[in-house]
Scaffold this motif. Structure first.
Motif, PDB file in Angstrom:
ATOM      1  N   THR A   1       0.796  -1.109  -0.111  1.00  0.00           N
ATOM      2  CA  THR A   1      -0.130  -0.189   0.023  1.00  0.00           C
ATOM      3  C   THR A   1       0.948   1.195  -0.022  1.00  0.00           C
ATOM      4  N   ALA A   2       2.027   1.075   0.668  1.00  0.00           N
ATOM      5  CA  ALA A   2       2.972   2.233   0.572  1.00  0.00           C
ATOM      6  C   ALA A   2       3.154   2.729  -0.707  1.00  0.00           C
ATOM      7  N   PHE A   3       3.678   1.490  -1.493  1.00  0.00           N
ATOM      8  CA  PHE A   3       4.246   2.000  -3.020  1.00  0.00           C
ATOM      9  C   PHE A   3       3.234   2.470  -3.681  1.00  0.00           C
ATOM     10  N   GLY A   4       2.069   1.759  -3.600  1.00  0.00           N
ATOM     11  CA  GLY A   4       0.950   2.283  -4.270  1.00  0.00           C
ATOM     12  C   GLY A   4       0.408   3.485  -4.011  1.00  0.00           C
ATOM     13  N   LEU A   5       0.583   4.214  -2.935  1.00  0.00           N
ATOM     14  CA  LEU A   5       0.409   5.571  -2.592  1.00  0.00           C
ATOM     15  C   LEU A   5       1.583   6.474  -3.171  1.00  0.00           C
ATOM     16  N   VAL A   6       2.605   6.051  -3.085  1.00  0.00           N
ATOM     17  CA  VAL A   6       3.556   6.825  -3.788  1.00  0.00           C
ATOM     18  C   VAL A   6       3.169   6.808  -5.430  1.00  0.00           C
ATOM     19  N   GLU A   7       2.731   5.798  -6.146  1.00  0.00           N
ATOM     20  CA  GLU A   7       2.251   5.833  -7.364  1.00  0.00           C
ATOM     21  C   GLU A   7       1.165   7.003  -7.660  1.00  0.00           C
ATOM     22  N   ARG A   8       0.300   6.916  -6.760  1.00  0.00           N
ATOM     23  CA  ARG A   8      -0.858   7.892  -6.992  1.00  0.00           C
ATOM     24  C   ARG A   8      -0.615   9.224  -6.516  1.00  0.00           C
TER      25      ARG A   8
END
Length: 407
Positions: free
Chosen positions: A320-327
């Motif tokens: 989820t952390a990397f997903g948030l960075v992508e967003r």
């Protein structure tokens, strides 16, 4: 039910860059411990081995985001090629210097130059983002990457030490350097999946991704998370030794990683629809909660169970952390943003190992786990206080509205 992992690897080129990238990132786990194993055997001085290894790890933590920033501007092939060559040559010099008894300063200089090693996990996630941007498959891809990271840390360190002990002191570092060279070479051959350069030539200089509040929040939180990861390893070794079962340490550490690995794969397959910042809050809350029983595990079986449970939130946190960075990070600085978060994990592991070691030395093996408890609370507070920013509702940076508009 369709297999989501089969679906993401049905895209042409994904198998090739994933396989090459796995080899290329093995040195992330192999090199730091490999340097220690190599120098401690040949020079007989643990302080020197630790100092040279720390020089490489900390310098790489500072340099790799700058390398990734250049990648965002000039492309993966243009930057990874010279950076990898410098790193490989420097590792070979470090190995030669160890074998031939060169002066100590050459070891530190070689370790410093070897830190040019690029962040392959960031390059991999950038490729997945290019393929699946704004699609649910991206969460599955990030789950796969987090699981692969777990395998790297499980297998890499053990392989490096095992080779150095079973063959000769430099064996682990030689194989690690070979993985970096061969893996990076084949990774760069996969040009069809290389992300497009989104930097516009002639535009004003791009600021660093670390100046974006979402990146700051997530990086700080993952420093705490990385600390829990390292603390579990240090404390498990100390406790099993105190209990008279030192060989059980590898089993306990393996159980910790397996719990994270399995839950990460399951999460990627389920692909939950909840907002990512809420998923991250739940993950760090579970991380903090499951750390509480660790200081009270007084036997190897209880320790294994407690460590397994405490590891279940690691991969979901990373995903989820990397997903948030992508967003929350514009595409033109995505690779750098991912690298800063990865760097946060590495810094946290270094700090966690140091603080846990100090706690064990001064207060006993069992009390090392209180560092995990404190780090879990720190991660939870950081993500709790940053919910509005991570949701895109509290942005004081002009780039945030652009990111929100793209969603």
């Amino acid at each position: 039910m369709a297999n989501p992992y089969k679906e993401i690897f049905s895209v042409p080129g994904t198998v090739g860059f994933s396989a090459a990238g796995f080899l290329a990132r093995l040195p992330i786990a192999m090199a730091p411990i490999g340097i220690v194993a190599m120098l401690s055997q040949t020079r007989g001085e643990y302080w020197l081995a630790g100092a040279v290894s720390a020089t490489f790890a900390l310098t790489n933590a500072l340099i790799s985001p700058q390398v990734s920033r250049l990648v965002d501007r000039y492309g993966q092939a243009a930057v990874l090629t010279p950076a990898t060559i410098v790193s490989v040559v420097a590792f070979l010099l470090l190995i030669a210097g160890t074998n031939q008894g060169w002066p100590v300063w050459t070891l530190f200089a070689s370790a410093f130059l070897a830190a040019a090693m690029p962040s392959i996990p960031a390059m991999l996630r950038a490729r997945w983002s290019e393929i699946f941007r704004d699609r649910p498959e991206l969460n599955t891809a990030f789950a796969f990457e987090s699981a692969a990271d777990e395998l790297v840390y499980i297998a890499g360190a053990s392989l490096s030490v095992g080779l150095a002990v079973a063959l000769f002191p430099e064996a682990g570092m030689l194989i690690s350097t070979a993985f970096l060279a061969v893996g990076s070479f084949f990774f760069l051959l996969q040009r069809g999946t290389e992300p497009r350069i989104q930097y516009v030539a002639g535009s004003k200089p791009q600021k660093s991704a670390i100046r974006l509040r979402p990146v700051q929040i997530i990086t700080l939180a993952l420093i705490f998370v990385g600390s829990t990861f390292a603390t579990a390893e240090v404390s498990a070794v100390a406790i099993t030794k105190e209990l008279g079962q030192p060989n059980a340490a590898s089993l306990v550490i393996g159980v910790y990683a397996i719990g994270s690995f399995v839950v990460g794969l399951v999460l990627g397959a389920l692909n939950p629809k909840m907002a990512l910042q809420k998923q991250l809050l739940i993950a760090v809350a579970v991380l903090a909660l499951t750390a509480l029983p660790l200081p009270f595990a007084g036997s190897v079986p209880l320790l294994a169970v407690a460590v397994f449970v405490s590891g279940i939130a690691i991969s979901p946190t990373f995903i989820t952390a990397f997903g948030l960075v992508e967003r929350r990070v514009p595409g033109a600085m995505l690779t750098e943003g991912v690298t800063w978060v990865t760097t946060g994990i590495g810094i946290g592991m270094a700090l966690g190992a140091f603080v846990a070691g100090w706690a064990v030395d001064n207060f006993g093996a069992q009390n090392g786990f209180w560092v995990s408890v404190a780090a879990g609370i720190g991660a939870l507070l950081t993500i709790s206080l940053g919910q509005r920013t991570l949701a895109g509702e509290d942005c004081d940076d002009s780039v945030c509205p652009l990111v929100q508009a793209a969603e």
